[in-house]
Motif scaffolding. Structure first.
Motif, PDB file in Angstrom:
ATOM      1  N   ASN A 214       0.828  -1.216   0.000  1.00 54.37           N
ATOM      2  CA  ASN A 214       0.000   0.000   0.000  1.00 54.37           C
ATOM      3  C   ASN A 214       0.863   1.267   0.000  1.00 54.37           C
ATOM      4  OD1 ASN A 214       0.831  -0.520   2.649  1.00 54.37           O
ATOM      5  ND2 ASN A 214      -0.941   0.513   3.528  1.00 54.37           N
ATOM      6  N   ILE A 215       2.005   1.206   0.679  1.00 58.60           N
ATOM      7  CA  ILE A 215       2.880   2.400   0.721  1.00 58.60           C
ATOM      8  C   ILE A 215       3.531   2.626  -0.643  1.00 58.60           C
ATOM      9  CG2 ILE A 215       4.995   3.362   1.745  1.00 58.60           C
ATOM     10  CD1 ILE A 215       4.086   2.077   4.374  1.00 58.60           C
ATOM     11  N   LEU A 216       4.059   1.557  -1.207  1.00 59.28           N
ATOM     12  CA  LEU A 216       4.721   1.680  -2.511  1.00 59.28           C
ATOM     13  C   LEU A 216       3.709   2.124  -3.574  1.00 59.28           C
ATOM     14  CD1 LEU A 216       7.414   1.332  -3.937  1.00 59.28           C
ATOM     15  CD2 LEU A 216       6.942  -1.100  -4.199  1.00 59.28           C
ATOM     16  N   SER A 217       2.518   1.609  -3.478  1.00 61.93           N
ATOM     17  CA  SER A 217       1.471   1.963  -4.434  1.00 61.93           C
ATOM     18  C   SER A 217       1.110   3.457  -4.303  1.00 61.93           C
ATOM     19  CB  SER A 217       0.262   1.065  -4.167  1.00 61.93           C
ATOM     20  OG  SER A 217      -0.823   1.496  -4.893  1.00 61.93           O
ATOM     21  N   GLY A 218       1.030   3.952  -3.065  1.00 59.83           N
ATOM     22  CA  GLY A 218       0.728   5.363  -2.840  1.00 59.83           C
ATOM     23  C   GLY A 218       1.826   6.262  -3.402  1.00 59.83           C
ATOM     24  N   ILE A 219       3.068   5.833  -3.231  1.00 57.47           N
ATOM     25  CA  ILE A 219       4.185   6.630  -3.771  1.00 57.47           C
ATOM     26  C   ILE A 219       4.083   6.661  -5.306  1.00 57.47           C
ATOM     27  CG2 ILE A 219       6.710   6.781  -4.003  1.00 57.47           C
ATOM     28  CD1 ILE A 219       6.948   5.603  -1.173  1.00 57.47           C
ATOM     29  N   LEU A 220       3.723   5.532  -5.887  1.00 57.38           N
ATOM     30  CA  LEU A 220       3.561   5.494  -7.356  1.00 57.38           C
ATOM     31  C   LEU A 220       2.470   6.469  -7.808  1.00 57.38           C
ATOM     32  CD1 LEU A 220       3.605   1.884  -8.855  1.00 57.38           C
ATOM     33  CD2 LEU A 220       5.284   3.724  -9.114  1.00 57.38           C
ATOM     34  N   ASN A 221       1.362   6.491  -7.065  1.00 58.37           N
ATOM     35  CA  ASN A 221       0.285   7.437  -7.415  1.00 58.37           C
ATOM     36  C   ASN A 221       0.796   8.877  -7.369  1.00 58.37           C
ATOM     37  OD1 ASN A 221      -1.464   5.334  -7.658  1.00 58.37           O
ATOM     38  ND2 ASN A 221      -2.405   5.603  -5.642  1.00 58.37           N
ATOM     39  N   ALA A 222       1.600   9.170  -6.344  1.00 56.26           N
ATOM     40  CA  ALA A 222       2.142  10.535  -6.230  1.00 56.26           C
ATOM     41  C   ALA A 222       3.055  10.837  -7.427  1.00 56.26           C
ATOM     42  CB  ALA A 222       2.899  10.696  -4.918  1.00 56.26           C
ATOM     43  N   MET A 223       3.801   9.828  -7.861  1.00 55.02           N
ATOM     44  CA  MET A 223       4.698  10.039  -9.010  1.00 55.02           C
ATOM     45  C   MET A 223       3.877  10.285 -10.288  1.00 55.02           C
ATOM     46  SD  MET A 223       7.544  10.188  -7.721  1.00 55.02           S
ATOM     47  CE  MET A 223       7.203  10.341  -5.974  1.00 55.02           C
ATOM     48  N   LYS A 224       2.765   9.567 -10.395  1.00 47.15           N
ATOM     49  CA  LYS A 224       1.889   9.761 -11.561  1.00 47.15           C
ATOM     50  C   LYS A 224       1.403  11.216 -11.608  1.00 47.15           C
ATOM     51  CE  LYS A 224      -1.962   7.667 -13.919  1.00 47.15           C
ATOM     52  NZ  LYS A 224      -3.100   6.786 -13.827  1.00 47.15           N
ATOM     53  N   TYR A 225       1.070  11.729 -10.452  1.00 45.15           N
ATOM     54  CA  TYR A 225       0.614  13.124 -10.336  1.00 45.15           C
ATOM     55  C   TYR A 225       1.725  14.090 -10.793  1.00 45.15           C
ATOM     56  CZ  TYR A 225      -0.704  17.408  -7.845  1.00 45.15           C
ATOM     57  OH  TYR A 225      -0.999  18.702  -7.517  1.00 45.15           O
ATOM     58  N   ILE A 226       2.952  13.838 -10.306  1.00 45.61           N
ATOM     59  CA  ILE A 226       4.070  14.709 -10.678  1.00 45.61           C
ATOM     60  C   ILE A 226       4.349  14.597 -12.189  1.00 45.61           C
ATOM     61  CG2 ILE A 226       6.541  15.181 -10.313  1.00 45.61           C
ATOM     62  CD1 ILE A 226       6.178  14.230  -7.416  1.00 45.61           C
ATOM     63  N   ASN A 228       2.330  14.359 -14.514  1.00 45.13           N
ATOM     64  CA  ASN A 228       1.447  15.224 -15.313  1.00 45.13           C
ATOM     65  C   ASN A 228       2.104  16.572 -15.551  1.00 45.13           C
ATOM     66  OD1 ASN A 228      -0.717  13.486 -15.515  1.00 45.13           O
ATOM     67  ND2 ASN A 228      -1.518  14.094 -13.500  1.00 45.13           N
ATOM     68  N   ASP A 229       3.076  16.882 -14.711  1.00 45.91           N
ATOM     69  CA  ASP A 229       3.716  18.194 -14.738  1.00 45.91           C
ATOM     70  C   ASP A 229       5.098  18.113 -15.404  1.00 45.91           C
ATOM     71  OD1 ASP A 229       4.004  20.827 -14.117  1.00 45.91           O
ATOM     72  OD2 ASP A 229       4.668  20.475 -12.049  1.00 45.91           O
ATOM     73  N   ILE A 230       5.957  17.266 -14.859  1.00 45.17           N
ATOM     74  CA  ILE A 230       7.302  17.091 -15.432  1.00 45.17           C
ATOM     75  C   ILE A 230       7.677  15.603 -15.412  1.00 45.17           C
ATOM     76  CG2 ILE A 230       8.287  19.366 -14.880  1.00 45.17           C
ATOM     77  CD1 ILE A 230       9.482  18.220 -12.360  1.00 45.17           C
ATOM     78  N   ALA A 231       8.690  15.259 -16.203  1.00 43.91           N
ATOM     79  CA  ALA A 231       9.153  13.864 -16.206  1.00 43.91           C
ATOM     80  C   ALA A 231       9.747  13.515 -14.841  1.00 43.91           C
ATOM     81  CB  ALA A 231      10.206  13.679 -17.291  1.00 43.91           C
ATOM     82  N   VAL A 232       9.599  12.274 -14.448  1.00 40.13           N
ATOM     83  CA  VAL A 232      10.267  11.775 -13.245  1.00 40.13           C
ATOM     84  C   VAL A 232      11.224  10.665 -13.674  1.00 40.13           C
ATOM     85  CG1 VAL A 232      10.008  10.614 -11.014  1.00 40.13           C
ATOM     86  CG2 VAL A 232       8.304  12.315 -11.739  1.00 40.13           C
ATOM     87  N   VAL A 233      12.503  10.856 -13.403  1.00 44.82           N
ATOM     88  CA  VAL A 233      13.505   9.840 -13.745  1.00 44.82           C
ATOM     89  C   VAL A 233      13.745   8.981 -12.504  1.00 44.82           C
ATOM     90  CG1 VAL A 233      15.863   9.438 -14.537  1.00 44.82           C
ATOM     91  CG2 VAL A 233      14.589  11.415 -15.369  1.00 44.82           C
ATOM     92  N   PHE A 234      13.657   7.673 -12.690  1.00 44.17           N
ATOM     93  CA  PHE A 234      13.703   6.761 -11.539  1.00 44.17           C
ATOM     94  C   PHE A 234      14.704   5.624 -11.789  1.00 44.17           C
ATOM     95  CE2 PHE A 234      11.128   3.253  -9.203  1.00 44.17           C
ATOM     96  CZ  PHE A 234      11.940   3.377  -8.080  1.00 44.17           C
ATOM     97  N   ILE A 254       5.387   1.077 -15.312  1.00 43.09           N
ATOM     98  CA  ILE A 254       6.005   1.369 -16.623  1.00 43.09           C
ATOM     99  C   ILE A 254       5.004   2.006 -17.591  1.00 43.09           C
ATOM    100  CG2 ILE A 254       7.918  -0.312 -16.525  1.00 43.09           C
ATOM    101  CD1 ILE A 254       6.312  -2.236 -18.136  1.00 43.09           C
ATOM    102  N   GLU A 255       3.724   1.935 -17.238  1.00 45.75           N
ATOM    103  CA  GLU A 255       2.739   2.574 -18.126  1.00 45.75           C
ATOM    104  C   GLU A 255       2.489   4.046 -17.788  1.00 45.75           C
ATOM    105  OE1 GLU A 255      -0.542  -0.149 -18.066  1.00 45.75           O
ATOM    106  OE2 GLU A 255       0.610  -1.545 -19.332  1.00 45.75           O
ATOM    107  N   ILE A 256       3.057   4.531 -16.703  1.00 39.42           N
ATOM    108  CA  ILE A 256       2.840   5.954 -16.364  1.00 39.42           C
ATOM    109  C   ILE A 256       3.587   6.818 -17.381  1.00 39.42           C
ATOM    110  CG2 ILE A 256       3.216   7.762 -14.621  1.00 39.42           C
ATOM    111  CD1 ILE A 256       3.127   5.581 -12.464  1.00 39.42           C
ATOM    112  N   PRO A 257       2.858   7.684 -18.118  1.00 37.63           N
ATOM    113  CA  PRO A 257       3.550   8.542 -19.083  1.00 37.63           C
ATOM    114  C   PRO A 257       4.528   9.472 -18.363  1.00 37.63           C
ATOM    115  CG  PRO A 257       1.148   8.702 -19.319  1.00 37.63           C
ATOM    116  CD  PRO A 257       1.412   7.930 -18.064  1.00 37.63           C
ATOM    117  N   ASN A 258       5.687   9.696 -18.962  1.00 36.03           N
ATOM    118  CA  ASN A 258       6.673  10.620 -18.370  1.00 36.03           C
ATOM    119  C   ASN A 258       7.446  10.030 -17.187  1.00 36.03           C
ATOM    120  OD1 ASN A 258       7.036  13.000 -19.632  1.00 36.03           O
ATOM    121  ND2 ASN A 258       5.453  14.132 -18.485  1.00 36.03           N
TER     122      ASN A 258
END
Ligand code: UD1
Length: 364
Positions: A214-226, A228-234, A254-258
């Protein structure tokens, strides 16, 4: 003179020991370079040796992965044999990984003096394996080399005598300054097709962030939100990649755009990624310090930090790992002027020399 054994084991050790090894060699002190093999992948270990111009280790224990007890025990059994054979005049360990406590414990029981580089840091969170490693290593080390004054204060509160403690500064900054120019030649932005200055950089590997779905999934959701604004390199740590797969989250990630998921990077490519990023999100200890030195805003996805000076003087903010909190803190910081920062005292590129002076005077 009997050799000084310089110990490395896991990724964050390499950048701490590279400048010290070089300094001791320049002084013509007899040094044996030992790698426990806690980290062993090409991109978690070998590449750092090449880029930081460290020699092949003189001794490689090859212990590999395992539970904490297995890994620590294997290192201890093998390292004891090395100590009995080589009779070192001193063992130098760094940081807070399992290799650090394992080798310090073996040496101290054989009455071999132990020097601990990056002593005295405390998160006061005993659920972190590193906190246990830090406290125990400091208690049994003879020479405690601290990166900042808060570390000296922590050690004093634990009743450790002043005589054992020397404030020497942050040795990771030696490596950062030594390699800043080389990193400018990195091609990593082209390779990943990202625009310099316009992306966030994410690293994640702490059990508290990646071991629960649940924690890792929540962090992924937050990354998806970011994203929308700029690329996130991981650049994903192997542990994190394994967990994403185990929890069935990898496909979603891997399906999250950006969202640019890549293998862990070597020192120079990673430094280039950090220098040109708009913001860093991390649970690493070292990155909190490096972003402060570089003046890049850093959001630390943890409840606490053992490096409070990066918050007090630097660019760091500790924000925890809750999805909404990460989103809000990102929103707050992203378009704000970068906070004025001070580079902490003695983070000046001369820490290896200060340590070398102390060690030379103690063993000769
Ligand atoms: C270790 C340190 C941590 C440090 C981190 C940096 C301890 C307790 N933790 O955590 O303080 O911040 O290194 O990376 O010492 N693995 C590979 N290849 C490797 C290394 C690891 O695939 O070369 C995978 C294995 O599945 C292994 C897992 O990563 O089980 C965890 O490795 P381990 O060394 O136990 O801990 P880290 O999470 O890397």
């Amino acid at each position: 003179m009997n050799p000084i054994i310089v110990v490395v084991g896991a990724r964050p050790n390499f950048m701490k020991m590279a400048p010290l090894y070089e300094d001791l060699k320049k002084r013509k002190l007899p040094v044996l370079f030992l790698h426990t093999g806690q980290h062993y992948d090409e991109n978690m270990s070998t590449v750092f040796f090449e880029e930081l111009e460290m020699p092949e280790p003189d001794i490689y224990l090859g212990v590999g992965s395992g539970s904490h007890a297995q890994q620590t025990a294997k290192i201890m059994i093998d390292f004891e044999k090395v100590c009995l054979k080589e009779k070192p005049s001193m063992v130098i360990v760094a940081g807070d990984v399992n290799s650090t406590i394992a080798c310090a414990l073996v040496a101290s029981k054989l009455w071999i003096p132990v020097a601990h580089v990056e002593a005295g840091l405390r998160s006061f969170d005993m659920q972190m394996p590193e906190e246990i490693n830090r406290i125990l290593t400091d208690q049994i080390s003879d020479l405690l080399l601290t990166p900042s004054i808060d570390a000296n204060e922590n050690l004093a509160k634990e009743g450790i005598s002043d005589e054992r403690v020397k404030l020497v500064g942050n040795i990771m900054i030696d490596t950062l300054l030594n390699n800043a120019e080389k990193a400018n030649k990195s091609e990593i932005h082209n390779k990943l097709s990202i625009e310099k200055g316009n992306y966030a950089l994410l690293t994640l590997h702490r059990p508290s962030n990646v071991d629960q779905k649940n924690i890792l999934s929540g962090i992924l959701n937050a990354m998806k939100y970011i994203c929308n604004d700029i690329a996130v390199v991981f650049p994903a740590h192997p542990r994190t990649k394994n967990k994403l797969k185990e929890f069935g989250l990898y496909e979603r990630a891997i399906e999250i755009p950006n969202f640019v998921i890549t293998d862990p990077k070597g020192y120079l490519d990673f430094l280039a990624l950090m220098k040109e990023s708009k913001i860093v999100l991390t649970d690493s200890g070292g990155l909190q310090e490096e972003t402060t030195a570089l003046g890049i805003p850093c959001l630390t996805l943890r409840k606490n930090t053992e490096r409070p000076i990066t918050v007090e003087q630097g660019t760091n903010k500790v924000i925890g790992n809750k999805e909404n909190h990460i989103k809000n803190e990102y929103k707050k910081i992203i378009n704000k002027k970068i906070k004025e920062r001070k580079i902490p005292d003695l983070w000046d590129g001369n820490t290896a020399k200060r340590i070398g002076d102390i060690i030379e005077s103690q063993i000769s």
